[in-house]
Design an enzyme around this catalytic site. Structure first.
Site: not given
Length: 163
Positions: A104, A101, A77, A75
């Site tokens: 993250c 999420c 992040e 992801h």
């Protein structure tokens, strides 16, 4: 007299995150992230994509079925945190297109990011997002939905001498 229609710091950094998202090869969801120091210096950026060394052409991008992207994609992040290459992120802000999420959120908390600014909370009712918010709250990480004054920023690549 100075120009009055300049963008805010928040709009600028979210713009950088959105530009980073344009690097994503994901055909469905492009997410970008930008980490900024307390004195408004960009520390790192990231976008959702395959890990280094894993070809975008050899791994799946499907959302459903036997082979999906979910076990493979990093992801935005987490990519931004990893791309910081060990730089101190304590006290920083993270700008991201989509609310983080739970996985993250763990990395955000552990890295010392103190605030998350996001545009969309598309999955607000999902278990992942609810867990994320619970952990961010418990760790004292502030999160704010950014509502920019500008709806879009247009970039052109036309040299000044051509204008």
């Amino acid at each position: 007299m100075k120009r009055q229609d300049y963008i805010s710091w928040d709009e600028y950094f979210m713009g950088v995150a959105m530009l980073a998202a344009r690097r994503s090869k994901d055909p469905n969801t492009q997410v970008g992230a930008c980490i900024v120091s307390a004195d408004n210096i960009i520390i790192s950026t990231g976008y959702n994509g395959m890990p280094k060394g894993c070809s975008d052409d050899l791994f799946p991008w499907e959302r459903e079925g036997e082979q999906t992207k979910y076990p493979y994609v990093v992801h935005a992040e987490l990519n931004a945190i990893l791309n910081a290459n060990g730089r101190d992120l304590r006290g920083s802000k993270l700008y991201v297109a989509l609310f983080p999420c739970n996985e993250c959120a763990k990395a955000i908390i552990q890295s010392g990011v103190r605030e998350v600014l996001y545009l969309s909370d598309k999955y607000a009712d999902s278990m992942s997002t609810l867990a994320s918010k619970r952990m961010l709250d418990a760790a004292g990480v502030k999160y704010t939905r950014l509502v920019p004054k500008v709806r879009e920023i247009t970039l052109d690549f036309v040299p000044e001498e051509w204008k």
